[in-house]
Design a protein around this motif. Structure first.
Motif, PDB file in Angstrom:
ATOM      1  N   LYS A  18       2.162   1.716  -3.467  1.00 35.18           N
ATOM      2  CA  LYS A  18       1.654   2.888  -4.233  1.00 35.18           C
ATOM      3  C   LYS A  18       1.626   4.327  -3.834  1.00 35.18           C
ATOM      4  O   LYS A  18       1.470   4.642  -5.045  1.00 35.18           O
ATOM      5  CB  LYS A  18       0.661   1.907  -4.179  1.00 35.18           C
ATOM      6  CG  LYS A  18      -0.791   2.820  -5.230  1.00 35.18           C
ATOM      7  CD  LYS A  18      -0.493   1.798  -6.113  1.00 35.18           C
ATOM      8  CE  LYS A  18      -1.603   2.990  -7.818  1.00 35.18           C
ATOM      9  NZ  LYS A  18      -0.896   2.565  -8.632  1.00 35.18           N
ATOM     10  N   ARG A  19       1.419   4.159  -2.442  1.00 34.41           N
ATOM     11  CA  ARG A  19       1.103   6.060  -2.099  1.00 34.41           C
ATOM     12  C   ARG A  19       2.798   6.464  -2.218  1.00 34.41           C
ATOM     13  O   ARG A  19       2.586   7.359  -2.776  1.00 34.41           O
ATOM     14  CB  ARG A  19       0.468   5.631  -0.737  1.00 34.41           C
ATOM     15  CG  ARG A  19       0.265   7.234  -0.944  1.00 34.41           C
ATOM     16  CD  ARG A  19      -0.414   6.741   0.726  1.00 34.41           C
ATOM     17  NE  ARG A  19      -0.416   5.916   1.897  1.00 34.41           N
ATOM     18  CZ  ARG A  19      -0.446   5.359   2.816  1.00 34.41           C
ATOM     19  NH1 ARG A  19       0.016   6.736   3.787  1.00 34.41           N
ATOM     20  NH2 ARG A  19      -0.845   4.102   3.542  1.00 34.41           N
ATOM     21  N   GLU A  27       1.050  -1.361   0.321  1.00 36.26           N
ATOM     22  CA  GLU A  27       0.179  -0.149  -0.019  1.00 36.26           C
ATOM     23  C   GLU A  27       0.776   1.430  -0.377  1.00 36.26           C
ATOM     24  O   GLU A  27       0.740   2.174  -0.976  1.00 36.26           O
ATOM     25  CB  GLU A  27      -0.814   0.214   0.927  1.00 36.26           C
ATOM     26  CG  GLU A  27      -2.078  -0.757   0.798  1.00 36.26           C
ATOM     27  CD  GLU A  27      -3.475  -0.459   1.690  1.00 36.26           C
ATOM     28  OE1 GLU A  27      -3.527  -1.434   2.573  1.00 36.26           O
ATOM     29  OE2 GLU A  27      -2.873   0.317   3.893  1.00 36.26           O
ATOM     30  N   MET A  28       2.331   1.314   0.693  1.00 37.45           N
ATOM     31  CA  MET A  28       2.446   2.645   0.891  1.00 37.45           C
ATOM     32  C   MET A  28       3.634   3.249  -0.043  1.00 37.45           C
ATOM     33  O   MET A  28       3.714   3.936  -0.430  1.00 37.45           O
ATOM     34  CB  MET A  28       3.920   2.579   2.515  1.00 37.45           C
ATOM     35  CG  MET A  28       2.506   2.648   3.473  1.00 37.45           C
ATOM     36  SD  MET A  28       4.045   2.120   4.892  1.00 37.45           S
ATOM     37  CE  MET A  28       2.538   1.764   6.262  1.00 37.45           C
TER      38      MET A  28
END
Lengths: 431, 431
Positions: free
Chosen positions: A53-54, A50-51
């Motif tokens: 990606k972010r 997730e991170m």
């Protein structure tokens, strides 16, 4: 660049300004960093992906987070063959220097049957953080990986943030492969540090994390210190040059600029006994800056952290250098070796007019990962020492223990530790 | 004490339990500790005196916070003369051992005019934290101060919390004076660590802070890490004994108890290949515990962190010892030296049935400040290494630089650092 006469106040203000750059002072980021670490510790891979990606814009999963042999092979086709040759030459120099840092176990005996010693063991695994994006530095990969390799670390795990395309800088990959990194993962920032400290399904936990990074990386390393070991908390780059009237102003100016170009927080300081030299260096810096590609960064860092100080003597210059404890120190004076003997605090000391700082960054052999921000008062360059640890060895014969038993029992009782006393006494009780 | 057969699950659970004791996990205290540090940093002495009143119940001010020569002289009248003799004998052993840890600078040359080397410099000042109150350990004073002294540290500043009467434990004072502490201040807890890290009007700032303390001290050391250096984050004490059927169960039991008595979080683990030995040790522990003065603490720590594990082989026992990475490790087997060669992770290794752990605490010479809580995987015993730091030395002749200049310039350009490249190029430009 300002020219100032040395006064106690001027030096105190300068020191204060420099120390404010410490990652330690960015307390506003600490909570954010802790939240990232807690999240990775709890959710592992899921949080990592997730991170990534972010923060990096890359889509990663358990199948592609680790760099493959095919990706490494591809990197070789993208890097200039002659650069690879240069990397190999630099590696030889770096390896030769670091091999001299090897420490050996030892023991000593006494004839009544005691053996006391120290065992030296390499760490089993280490993590190496390598910054990504614009600032990809193959030289840093070498400087992190080679000492670990020389120490005998079995597993060297590299992490580096991917680009949006999910790829890693090819120069970084080639350097990592040449130096002998065992596994490479595409993850950066505080999340990469957390993954190395606690492990996730994809990224293995390691014993120690080394390598410089941005403020998030620096604070994450501090946060996981104790769960794992770390090398240090890296701050912005610095150079301090001690020069007298014999120095070549063009060389001095060029060397100051080589650090000023690193980033806006970098610091470049000349301390000289010659007002004439000071003026000439100032002029040369102005001229050089106009034609250098990183002009904007240089102007900013010189404005904030660039100084030319006029000292009344070389001894006064040395005093200032010791107070600032610069990452890089150049000595360009009539008798530079004698001046060197008076230096207490510096990461690396470059002696004489041909020993330009970038020589140490790339090629000479000593490590370029050095204590910054005044920490050369107590920290050392990254070295083989960082990748070994020691265990004490104690053997006593019955005869040797018998001779000491009363003293040990008395000491233990004086500290009210009766079970300690008992462990000696029991060996001499009547059967 | 529970007897368990070794299984992967049993060892994993045990490891998990042990690691939970890390000061790092006491995150609930971190904010309180940071508030104390910020307050001392901001208000200096004023904050120190307020907190010493609040936490230690002692009224201190700028005139009496520092221990005087008269107080040291008085302490000598309060300590048993024969204990002072024992302290002096222990000091000799500790000094002799630590002198062997001295590291020397070195340099190497090549005939084209290069000098590469490493300079070793003692830290200028160091702070030593010594716990006060009930647990006053003169032995810890020796173990902290002597390595600093051997390294050549100029100023050793000791801090220790006072009693309500504003006095310091006389054993602590005598040991400090004998070992050579230069200044002693009556202040403890996180506030003492903050004072040493940032300095106040009364307490000088130092380069490094060493010594064990409670959870506030441990977390304060982590918080100031980077502003100063620290030795490590100390956790509760531990012993692990590897024993086969040849071991004396009474000795093994007594040694396990010597660590269990330290505090309720201390851990004592026996890993043995002999079920028979396991049963006997269990029985001996029960018997000893009844007659030891610190029975309540021992029962608690054994209940929570005491284990007897039955391993199927010495190799399996070694594997467990390496996974736990105990502060203290005893090897009591038929061939203990050979077993020692397989140990990767331990603070101190005690070999054979006469090498009881308390021998190392007080007398043999090696340091008793050791990595705890699994950190022996990457940390070392406190040593002379902790009190020195290194600087790289680089000298190149014009001839040597000329031979390398193109490689360095190419490397710098590959990293887009043109000012780095320029600093080499300028030395060879046409005049």
């Amino acid at each position: 660049m300002k020219i100032t006469k040395v006064t106690e106040d001027a030096v105190a203000t300068l020191l204060d300004d420099l120390l404010k750059r410490s990652p330690n002072n960015y307390t506003g980021y600490a909570d954010k960093v802790q939240a990232i670490i807690d999240d990775v510790r709890e959710r592992g891979d899921e949080a990592l992906f997730e991170m990534t990606k972010r923060f990096d814009g890359a889509d990663l999963n358990a199948d592609n987070i680790r760099v493959t042999q095919a990706e490494i092979d591809e990197a070789y086709t993208l890097v200039d063959a002659s650069l690879i040759e240069v990397i190999r030459k630099a590696m030889t120099n770096i390896r030769v220097y670091h091999e001299k840092q090897r420490q050996y176990g030892w023991f000593d005996t006494t004839p009544d049957g005691t053996i006391l010693g120290q065992k030296v063991t390499p760490l089993q695994s280490t993590g190496v953080y390598v910054p990504g994006g614009k600032a990809a530095y193959p030289s840093s990969v070498l400087m992190n990986v080679i000492p670990a390799k020389v120490a005998g670390v079995e597993k060297i795990v590299m992490v580096t943030p991917p680009g949006k395309d999910g790829k890693v800088n090819p120069g970084t990959l080639v350097a990592a492969n040449e130096a002998g990194a065992d596994e490479i993962y595409k993850v950066g920032g505080a999340q990469a540090i957390a993954a190395l400290a606690f492990g996730t399904a994809s990224v293995p936990k390691v014993d120690k994390i080394v390598g410089p990074g941005n403020i998030y990386v620096a604070l994450a390393k501090k946060a996981v210190y104790g769960y794992v070991s770390i090398d240090s908390i890296a701050g912005p780059s610095e150079i301090l040059v001690i020069a007298d009237e014999t120095a070549n102003p063009r060389y001095v100016a060029a060397d100051l600029l080589s650090q000023a170009e690193h980033d806006e927080l970098a610091s470049a300081i000349l301390v000289t006994t010659s007002e004439k030299l000071a003026g000439k260096v100032q002029k040369e810096i102005e001229d050089f800056t106009q034609v250098l590609s990183r002009k904007a960064i240089i102007e900013k860092s010189l404005e904030n952290y660039g100084h030319i100080l006029i000292a009344s003597s070389i001894d006064e210059a040395v005093e200032i250098a010791n107070a600032i404890a610069s990452e890089h120190l150049e000595i360009v004076t009539t008798n530079p070796f004698e001046v060197m003997t008076k230096i207490r605090n510096a990461g690396a000391i470059f002696i004489g007019e041909n020993s330009s700082e970038p020589l140490g960054d790339y090629f000479a052999g000593p490590n370029h990962i050095l204590p910054t921000n005044g920490t050369a008062k107590f920290f050392s360059p990254l070295s083989v020492d960082d990748f070994v640890k020691k265990s004490s060895i104690i053997y006593y014969s019955r005869e040797a223990l018998a001779a000491k038993k009363d003293d040990i029992i008395q000491f233990a009782k004086a500290e009210s530790l009766t079970a300690h006393a008992n462990s000696i006494a029991v060996r001499f009780e009547d059967k």
